[in-house]
Structures are given as C-alpha cells and as structure tokens.
Scaffold this motif. Sequence first.
Motif, short mmCIF file in Angstrom:
data_model
loop_
_atom_site.label_atom_id
_atom_site.label_comp_id
_atom_site.label_asym_id
_atom_site.label_seq_id
_atom_site.Cartn_x
_atom_site.Cartn_y
_atom_site.Cartn_z
N THR A 99 18.61 13.03 19.22
CA THR A 99 19.50 12.70 18.10
C THR A 99 20.57 11.73 18.57
O THR A 99 21.14 11.89 19.65
N ASN B 109 24.90 15.77 8.79
CA ASN B 109 25.44 14.42 8.94
C ASN B 109 26.92 14.44 8.53
O ASN B 109 27.32 15.30 7.76
N ASP C 17 28.68 4.41 15.12
CA ASP C 17 28.77 5.60 14.27
C ASP C 17 28.25 5.35 12.86
O ASP C 17 28.29 6.23 12.01
N ILE D 179 22.63 7.12 12.25
CA ILE D 179 22.31 8.48 12.69
C ILE D 179 20.80 8.55 12.86
O ILE D 179 20.05 8.25 11.91
N LEU E 277 24.13 10.69 17.03
CA LEU E 277 25.08 10.95 15.95
C LEU E 277 26.50 10.91 16.52
O LEU E 277 26.80 11.61 17.49
N ASP F 251 17.39 10.76 14.17
CA ASP F 251 16.80 12.04 14.56
C ASP F 251 15.31 11.82 14.73
O ASP F 251 14.65 11.28 13.84
#
Length: 523
Positions: A303, A379, A195, A198, A305, A200
């Motif tokens: 993605t 985010n 985690d 992130i 996330l 994209d």
Amino acid sequence: MSDSGQSPGQGSRMLNVPSQSFPAPSSQQRVASGGRSKVPLKQGRSLMDWIRLSKSGKDLTGLKGRLIDVTEEELKKHNKKEDCWICIRGFVYNVSSYMEFHPGGEDELMRAAGSDGTDLFDQVHRWVNYESMLKECLVGRMAVKPAIPKGLLPKSQMTDISTKEGPSSPSYDWFQTDSLVTIVIYTKQKDIHLDSIIIDHQNDSFRAETIIKDYSYLIHIGLSHEVQEDFSVQVVENVGKIEIVLKKTENISWKCLGHPLEKHNSLIPKKDTGLYYRKCQLISKEDVTHDTKLFCLMLPPSTHLQVPIGQHVYLKLTITGTEIVKPYTPVFDSLLSEFKEPVLPNNKYIYFLIKIYPAGLFTPELDHLQIGDFVPVSNPEGNFKISKLQEVEDLFLLAAGTGFTPMVKILKYALINVPSLRKVKLMFFNKTEDDIIWRSQLEKLAFEDERFDVEYVLSAPTSEWKGKQGHISPALLSEFLNRSSEKSKVLLCICGPTPFTEQGIKLLHDLNFSKDEIHSFTA
Ligand code: FAD
Ligand code: NAP
C-alpha cells in the motif's frame, strides 16, 4: 458491501452513529458542571443498545425474515414513524425500530420516510456502514431502482461529469522492461503530490486512486501476471505525471496489463466514491496521558498512502457482529525536531493519539487490540487545504482535548515549511493538567522555537493551578489573538467537542476574523 464504506458530511444527521456530533447532544459527556446546556440522556438508546436489540432475534421488519421486492408505490405507503421504510442504494429498510436510537433524532430520519434517502444519506455520512447496522431491518430490494446511485454511473456519464465540471480528463498508459512494469498516470494538473495518490495491491488486484482537486481518478485492474509486493511511486509535480513501477515476479513479456475491475478508468466526484479500507497491523500502543494513547499502525507493504495534513481516516471494528466505523486524525510520532527522523522508516506507519472512553463503544475495543492485530483503515478525508498556510504570518490554534490531533501536523508543517511564519500560538483547553497531551513536548518546542507559544486553559483545575481557567470566552480569545502586526496574514484553526468549536467560530466572527481566516475541524 465489500471494502467500500461511506463518508462524512455536514448538517443533518440521518442513520448516524454518535461520533458525528461528539459528544452526542444527549451524551453525558455534555452534562458538565458550569451551567452549559444539559440534555437529559435517553436511557437505553445508545448505539450499543441498538446493536443488542438488532441481534436479539426480534422481527424488526415485520416480515419474519422474508425479503421482498418493493415497488415505489409500496415504499411511499411506509412514511410514518411507526411504519417507516427508507431506500438506500436500491435496498429498502424498515427503520421504525431504529428511530429512537438515531442520534440525529427522529425528524432527521423522517425526512427520507417512504422514499429514496440515498442522496440525503450521502450528504451526511457516506462513511457510516448502514448495511451492517441495519442488516436486521432489511425489507428487500426496490423492484425498479428509484435512481442510479452516484458513483455507479455508466462510463459515458462519468466522462460527462469530468468534461463539464471536473478537471480535464486524466489518462494512463503502461510499458514494460524485462523485469519491470511501469504504469503512468497523466493527471494534467500541477498540484499533484505523493499524498495525492493511494495505491493498494492485493492478490492480483491493483488499485490506484488519484485525488485531483475534488475528484477521484481510479485505475483498477486485475493484473495479468504476478508482481512483487513492493513497488515504487514517483510524482513529476510540474507536469502532474505519476509513475508506479511494479517488479515482475517472472521475467516474461506481458501481452496486456490486465483486465478492468469495478470503476476502472473513471473520474468521479470524491464525495460520490466509497471509502476503501486496507488492513493495518497494530505495532505499538503507548500511554500518553491517563486516558490517551499513541497507537502506531503499519500499512501493508503493498500500500502507498500518505494522509494529507489536516485530514482524518476511518478505523473499522466489528463490535458484537456489527461493523462500526469512527474517524481519527493521524499525527506524527512526536512534535520534536530530534525525532524528525522517525525511529521507524517513514510512510509505512500511521500514528494516532486516541482517548479511551471507558463507557464508549469503539475506543475500549480499540484498546483491547493486541500488538500484531489488524484494523481496517480507510482512505483519507477532510477539507483542510495546505494552501491555507501559504504566506501565513500568524497561526493561531485553538484545541480542546483530542481536538489537538489535527494541530500536530499543521503546527510542525508550518514551523518547518512556511517561511513567512512569524508566530504560532496554541491555546489548549483541557479539564485538568493530567489531560494535557504531550505537555512536555509542547513546552520543549516552545523553548526551542521562539515563534511557538502554548497556553493552557483548564476547566476543572486543582487549587494549585496558576494558569488560565474556564472555557472558551471573548475575554480569553481577545487576549490570546494578538497579531504580530496589524495587517499580518492570519490563519485560525479550531477543533474540539462540536459545541466548543461552534462557540469558538462565533466568537472569532465577533472578533472580526473573516471566514477565510478560520478553519474549523468538524465531522
Ligand atoms: P462513544 O461511544 O461515542 O462515547 C463517548 C462518550 O460518550 C463515553 O463516555 C460514553 O459514555 C458517552 N456516550 C456515548 N453515547 C452516549 C449516549 N447516548 N448518551 C450519553 N452518553 C453517551 N478522537 C481521538 O481520540 N483522536 C482523534 O484523532 C480523533 N479524531 C477525530 C476526527 C474527526 C473528524 C472526528 C469527527 C472525531 C475524531 N475523534 C478523535 C473522536 C472519535 O471519532 C470518537 O468519537 C471517539 O473516539 C469516541 O468513540 P467511542 O465510540 O469510544 O465513544
Ligand atoms: P474533553 O476533555 O471533554 O474537553 C476538553 C475541554 O473542552 C474541556 O475543558 C471541556 O470543558 C471543554 N469543553 C467541552 N465542551 C465544551 C463546550 N460545549 N463549550 C466550551 N468548552 C467545552 O474533550 P475530549 O473528550 O478530548 O473530546 C475531544 C472532542 O474533539 C471530541 O468530541 C472529538 O470528536 C473531537 N475531535 C474532532 C476532530 C475533528 O477533526 N473534527 C479531531 C479530534 C477530536 P468541561 O470540563 O466543562 O467539559
């Protein structure tokens, strides 16, 4: 502005939208029976009223739509309520007509009158989309920029920040096989998890933001060749190495990874970064109580996330032509262990418990979304650290209404992952029995796990209610907060309407709980 947004802070309220202090001090939601403070509502001054005024075609700048270059001398002259200009990130706005609509009050806004309010704005609500909200108030650009906004520092200065204050400089490298491209990020930190990163990937733009302590390290590249939508991410936790494996569309050798895009290879304080949004698809919406629903959103396939425990994200909707952003705290799809393996594959779905306020600005719009519609999701943000749960023996959760949402992940994580845990108690404040979110799940969990206990307190119960009633009070808390042993390690988490949380913190201090033992969720 592009996908970047702004972020929350604490304290003052400039250019705010109501949710920051929700209900707003003037909100009818606070006009409760029972003798607590009541502030008369100023009619016609809601955010929706502002949107209507700003779209009415009225000349809000006094310049009849002309944009001008503003010198510092000129800016300084406009420092009165009835003639107030403020500069944010090099753009100057005439906020005189917005004054009365500002939920933080006119005095807050006047702190930046006739000057550069960028820092003040960033401290309080980096996430508010002022460009959209104040579009019709735009006077023009500063002729000479008054200050370089943080987050747009030249690279030399960014490196400066990282070596003097931040974690030791992360770096990256890449290599390839016939079919794969692997990007490796060396964070040089040990507390890096899945985690913390992130990712994209949209069109040929590849963006990987790694959160390293309170800093953000960004890889932002226009890839030189096409890759497939899906990729894999691995974290080697003991050395803080992150490996992202992309699949080439064509088995050809790449001469370079690509070209650098905005802020590529930069390490900047997290508070100075903009919020990045990606469009998520509404997959399902289920009734939980008469006014609260469980929303499931699906992340794009490209993605990666994972919202850390105790953190929230921002959802963005365009309402009457104005982009509105509000914070929401992801939950699990359920509290119960038999649902531990979600029906849908994990990590691609984000769940929210959201209360719909019929007279609210944002939630009715959210409720009107159809399955398959898209919502931009930011985010994560928030200052809860999972390390707070380490070695905790007694966990006390005080939640009011949807203030229950941050407790969901904390509760489940603690029961599964904190071996020292002896007791978790949730005191859940609601108006009526019908308002209690996931009541049967909570009771089932309490039945299944003897460490967990839940107690409801209702402020407006029916005459049949046999349980506790009233509001948060010293008597209720001292009865509830019984430790498993005198010196047990305790964590108290509190979340709800701002005045509830503030009062709760005060009462907890009065009961001799220390600052370190309390975590409050506030805007
Ligand atoms: P608003 O327009 O803010 O209005 C809410 C109510 O106040 C309505 O009844 C409205 O009539 C009244 N009102 C609004 N303006 C005025 C005014 N000027 N005068 C009088 N009354 C007024 N909520 C959740 O449901 N789930 C979550 O997981 C969640 N997480 C959050 C996380 C954080 C960090 C924070 C700060 C808040 C969170 N919230 C959550 C609250 C959420 O962000 C919104 O504030 C909430 O959804 C209300 O939004 P709205 O625009 O629909 O209502
Ligand atoms: P609600 O149903 O209006 O209230 C829940 C309970 O709290 C009720 O019993 C209510 O009593 C009581 N209460 C309200 N104001 C109080 C006060 N000043 N002092 C003592 N008790 C008070 O709550 P809601 O509509 O779900 O709202 C939840 C709030 O939590 C929102 O403000 C939301 O922004 C916030 N939230 C914050 C986060 C975060 O992370 N910061 C996350 C989720 C939600 P009455 O009947 O007397 O009103």
